[in-house]
Write a protein that holds these residues in place. Structure first.
Motif, short mmCIF file in Angstrom:
data_model
loop_
_atom_site.label_atom_id
_atom_site.label_comp_id
_atom_site.label_asym_id
_atom_site.label_seq_id
_atom_site.Cartn_x
_atom_site.Cartn_y
_atom_site.Cartn_z
N ILE A 20 93.13 15.79 108.38
CA ILE A 20 92.15 16.13 109.42
C ILE A 20 92.27 15.12 110.57
CG2 ILE A 20 89.69 16.37 109.93
CD1 ILE A 20 89.33 17.15 106.96
N LYS A 21 92.40 13.83 110.22
CA LYS A 21 92.55 12.81 111.25
C LYS A 21 93.83 13.01 112.05
CE LYS A 21 89.82 8.88 109.74
NZ LYS A 21 89.80 7.41 109.57
N ALA A 22 94.86 13.50 111.36
CA ALA A 22 96.14 13.73 112.02
C ALA A 22 96.12 14.98 112.89
CB ALA A 22 97.25 13.83 110.98
N GLY A 23 95.06 15.77 112.75
CA GLY A 23 94.95 16.98 113.54
C GLY A 23 95.80 18.12 113.01
N VAL A 24 96.15 18.05 111.72
CA VAL A 24 96.97 19.11 111.13
C VAL A 24 96.11 20.29 110.70
CG1 VAL A 24 98.70 19.67 109.38
CG2 VAL A 24 98.59 17.36 110.31
N ARG A 25 94.95 20.01 110.13
CA ARG A 25 94.08 21.08 109.66
C ARG A 25 92.62 20.70 109.84
NH1 ARG A 25 91.21 19.58 105.28
NH2 ARG A 25 92.15 18.26 103.67
N GLU A 26 91.74 21.67 109.64
CA GLU A 26 90.30 21.41 109.69
C GLU A 26 89.75 21.22 108.29
OE1 GLU A 26 87.90 25.43 109.99
OE2 GLU A 26 89.56 25.48 111.43
N LYS A 27 88.54 20.73 108.21
CA LYS A 27 87.90 20.47 106.92
C LYS A 27 87.63 21.79 106.19
CE LYS A 27 84.12 17.69 105.01
NZ LYS A 27 82.94 16.85 105.35
N TYR A 28 87.81 21.78 104.88
CA TYR A 28 87.52 22.99 104.09
C TYR A 28 86.03 23.29 104.15
CZ TYR A 28 92.16 22.23 102.05
OH TYR A 28 93.50 22.04 101.85
N ARG A 29 85.69 24.57 104.20
CA ARG A 29 84.31 24.99 104.33
C ARG A 29 83.61 24.97 102.97
NH1 ARG A 29 85.85 29.93 108.47
NH2 ARG A 29 86.70 28.56 110.08
N PRO A 30 82.30 24.74 102.94
CA PRO A 30 81.58 24.62 101.66
C PRO A 30 81.79 25.79 100.72
CG PRO A 30 80.17 23.94 103.47
CD PRO A 30 81.41 24.50 104.09
N GLU A 31 81.85 27.02 101.26
CA GLU A 31 81.97 28.19 100.38
C GLU A 31 83.34 28.29 99.71
OE1 GLU A 31 82.54 29.72 104.67
OE2 GLU A 31 81.26 28.29 103.60
N THR A 32 84.29 27.46 100.15
CA THR A 32 85.62 27.48 99.51
C THR A 32 85.75 26.40 98.44
OG1 THR A 32 86.67 25.92 101.06
CG2 THR A 32 86.63 28.25 101.69
N ILE A 33 84.75 25.52 98.35
CA ILE A 33 84.81 24.38 97.43
C ILE A 33 83.98 24.65 96.18
CG2 ILE A 33 84.33 21.91 97.14
CD1 ILE A 33 86.49 22.39 99.15
N SER A 34 84.54 24.31 95.04
CA SER A 34 83.82 24.42 93.77
C SER A 34 83.58 23.02 93.21
CB SER A 34 84.63 25.24 92.77
OG SER A 34 83.95 25.32 91.54
N LEU A 35 82.39 22.81 92.70
CA LEU A 35 82.07 21.53 92.06
C LEU A 35 82.05 21.74 90.56
CD1 LEU A 35 81.20 18.56 92.44
CD2 LEU A 35 78.83 19.35 92.33
N ALA A 36 82.86 20.95 89.85
CA ALA A 36 82.99 21.10 88.40
C ALA A 36 82.25 19.98 87.68
CB ALA A 36 84.46 21.09 88.01
N ASP A 37 81.51 20.36 86.65
CA ASP A 37 80.80 19.42 85.80
C ASP A 37 81.52 19.43 84.45
OD1 ASP A 37 78.89 17.72 84.78
OD2 ASP A 37 77.44 19.31 84.34
N THR A 38 82.19 18.34 84.13
CA THR A 38 83.06 18.31 82.94
C THR A 38 82.53 17.34 81.90
OG1 THR A 38 84.99 18.77 84.32
CG2 THR A 38 85.42 17.90 82.13
N TYR A 39 82.41 17.83 80.67
CA TYR A 39 82.02 17.01 79.52
C TYR A 39 83.25 16.79 78.64
CZ TYR A 39 77.13 18.04 80.69
OH TYR A 39 75.91 18.16 81.32
N ASP A 40 83.52 15.57 78.31
CA ASP A 40 84.68 15.23 77.47
C ASP A 40 84.18 14.81 76.10
OD1 ASP A 40 87.56 14.55 77.13
OD2 ASP A 40 86.79 12.52 76.91
#
Length: 558
Positions: free
Chosen positions: A174-194
């Motif tokens: 993003i700093k390099a100006g190659v792409r924009e930040k991913y939008r929230p609806e494209t991101i998944s948050l995983a809760d992992t128990y080991d």
């Protein structure tokens, strides 16, 4: 340390070390920069790496001895209609059948940290330099071209090309100006128990299968399908992972209180799901919990999918380029494929003394031509689960699950798979024998934990005439196969005119034939269960006691 390099690779995850190894082997001065004190320190999670990643990925992985935790023979889906009444359907159609299972695996379950460490050591052995505990915070830009990086220590390290493998959470692109930040609806948050668990208990409860659970929102047992995800349980050697994941935002709606919801889902599923409550809970001990985000739906967002993945002096690979699989939530194969492509383009660019965006366009073209990458980022079955939830349609729920994680996946996977397979066989007909040896070697390595850089387990060879006779047959069959397939290399028209065009129709062929074939296939497997199991045991026993040399893909040995 010298501050001039040919290639700087940012990130020592799954993709970065692959690119570094290829560049270093080509004689380029290559630096890997990793922000952690030790490779993989920031992850405790694991995953299933699908078999096609190993088949079509880097040669050093296919022919090596990477650390795997357990072969996987497929997926068992639990469609929970009413957890209180125990009303649960099962779709376990996506399973490698006996006698091929468990030798020929659907994928390999592995922890991220040891696998990435293994890759990095391979890259360092090839001549790459590893710089740890260092974060890249900015780039060096001159006349519109990227000429290096600036670290958190104030170092300015110059290079001809940067390969950005920092993952979905990195900001360098993003700093390099190659792409924009991913939008929230494209991101998944995983809760992992080991959880720690005895191997014999895992063998009994899970065997070699991954378990996935799906349910309605009102049951409060899995993250709402309105946000597009479910719940997965991976078995490893002496541990299991329980992971639930949820997208951060959906169609402009409010961001849910994930911490509160995840705790509720975890409590409900572990207290009410019969096989977990009765079989797993009494034998499992919680060891760790981790939150992690990944960009599951970037490929489905038209704007983000068409974003640049290169610039003057810079190439993005893997998660940094938005190549996470929408169906399997697994970006490892795409990370390997894109890393290999990026490294080869970088080698060519440096040899031509041309690292311009127009030259690096070759990378983007090859990514868009790669059938497996494009298939993996465009699948909509997981995304469409929200429609089943919205309509409360059990028919749609079964359909999307079957098409995403059941035998129905063949209706959209066969064309890209066969297209890739035929290209590999066309270039090297002996590749099939190498793949077969890989499956046998990986399984034997798993039995004895016999991996590179580890304490080698001693293979318990039996010097019986029977084993030696089977070894000779195994080697002879592969040599005959090589000879037959090598003759195809002279028949290029067979590939270009018939086989490769035919692969384009494989998905349609499967769509038309699967409704007829699948019921027959299921009945045959049930009728032949005892016989197939018996042969599977024999193959496993042979693999356990055979001479490891016959499973090695050595140059000049076929």
């Amino acid at each position: 340390m010298d501050n001039e390099f040919d290639v700087i690779v940012v990130g020592a995850g799954f993709g970065g070390p692959v690119a570094a190894l290829i560049c270093a082997k080509a004689g380029l001065k290559t630096l890997i920069i990793e922000r952690s004190e030790n490779v993989g320190d920031k992850v405790i999670s694991g995953l299933t790496i699908p078999f096609y990643g190993f088949l079509f990925g880097p040669e050093f992985i296919r022919d090596g001895n990477p650390p795997i935790e357990r072969p996987s023979d497929g997926i068992i889906n639990y469609i929970i209609k009413d957890i209180e009444k125990g009303d649960i359907d099962i779709d376990d159609s996506l399973r490698v059948p006996k006698p091929f299972s468990p030798i020929f695996a659907f994928g390999y379950n592995t922890y991220c940290k040891p696998f990435c460490e293994w890759e990095v050591r391979k890259a360092v052995d090839a001549g790459a330099i590893l710089k740890k505990s260092t974060t890249v915070i900015d780039i060096i830009k001159e006349n519109g071209s990227i000429k290096g990086v600036i670290t958190d220590k104030g170092e300015k390290i110059r290079s001809k090309i940067i390969i950005d493998a920092e993952g979905s959470k990195g900001l360098l692109a993003i700093k390099a100006g190659v792409r924009e930040k991913y939008r929230p609806e494209t991101i998944s948050l995983a809760d992992t128990y080991d959880y720690v668990m005895l191997k014999e208990d895992i063998d009994e409860i899970f065997g070699f299968s991954v378990k996935m659970c799906w349910g309605w929102d009102e049951q409060r047992i899995a993250p709402p399908l309105g946000y597009g995800n479910g719940l997965m349980v991976w078995p490893y050697r002496n541990s299991i992972h329980f992971m639930q994941d949820q997208c951060l935002k959906s169609n402009g709606g409010p961001v849910p209180n994930l911490n509160k919801l995840f705790k509720e889902y975890h409590r409900n599923i572990t207290e009410k799901l019969p096989w977990w409550k009765n079989l797993v809970a009494p034998r499992a001990k919680l060891r760790a919990r981790m939150w992690a985000g990944f960009e599951i739906y970037v490929g489905l967002n038209k704007t983000l999918r068409n974003m640049a993945n290169h610039k003057n002096g810079m190439i993005l690979i893997g998660d940094a380029a938005g190549l996470e699989s929408t169906e399997l939530c697994d970006g490892v194969p795409a990370a390997w494929f894109s890393a290999e492509i990026a490294a080869n383009v970088a080698i060519e660019a440096i040899a031509s003394n041309n690292t311009s965006k127009s030259f690096l366009e070759k990378y983007d073209k090859k990514i868009k031509e790669h059938p497996i990458i494009q298939w993996s980022i465009s699948g909509k079955n997981r995304y469409n689960l929200r429609n089943a939830q919205k309509e409360h349609s059990i028919k749609k729920l079964r359909k999307y699950i079957h098409n995403g994680w059941g035998l129905g996946s063949l209706t959209h996977f066969m064309s890209p798979f066969f297209k890739n397979l035929l290209l590999y066989v066309k270039n090297d007909p002996t590749i099939i024998a190498k793949w077969i040896r890989m499956f046998f070697r990986y399984y034997q390595n798993w039995i004895y934990e016999n991996y590179d850089y580890s304490q080698k387990g001693n293979v318990k060879q039996i010097t019986s005439k029977k084993i030696k006779r089977i070894e000779k047959k195994f080697t002879r069959y592969l040599r005959v196969m090589d000879s037959l397939l090598s003759s195809l290399k002279k028949r290029q028209k067979l590939f270009s005119v018939i086989l490769i065009p035919l692969s384009n129709s494989m998905n349609n062929i499967m769509k038309n034939s699967l409704p007829i074939f699948e019921p027959i296939y299921s009945v045959i497997l049930k009728l032949l269960t005892r016989i197939l199991n018996r042969y599977s045991i024999k193959i496993v026993k042979f693999t356990q006691y055979a001479d490891p040399k016959i499973f090695q893909n050595l140059k000049g040995v076929n």
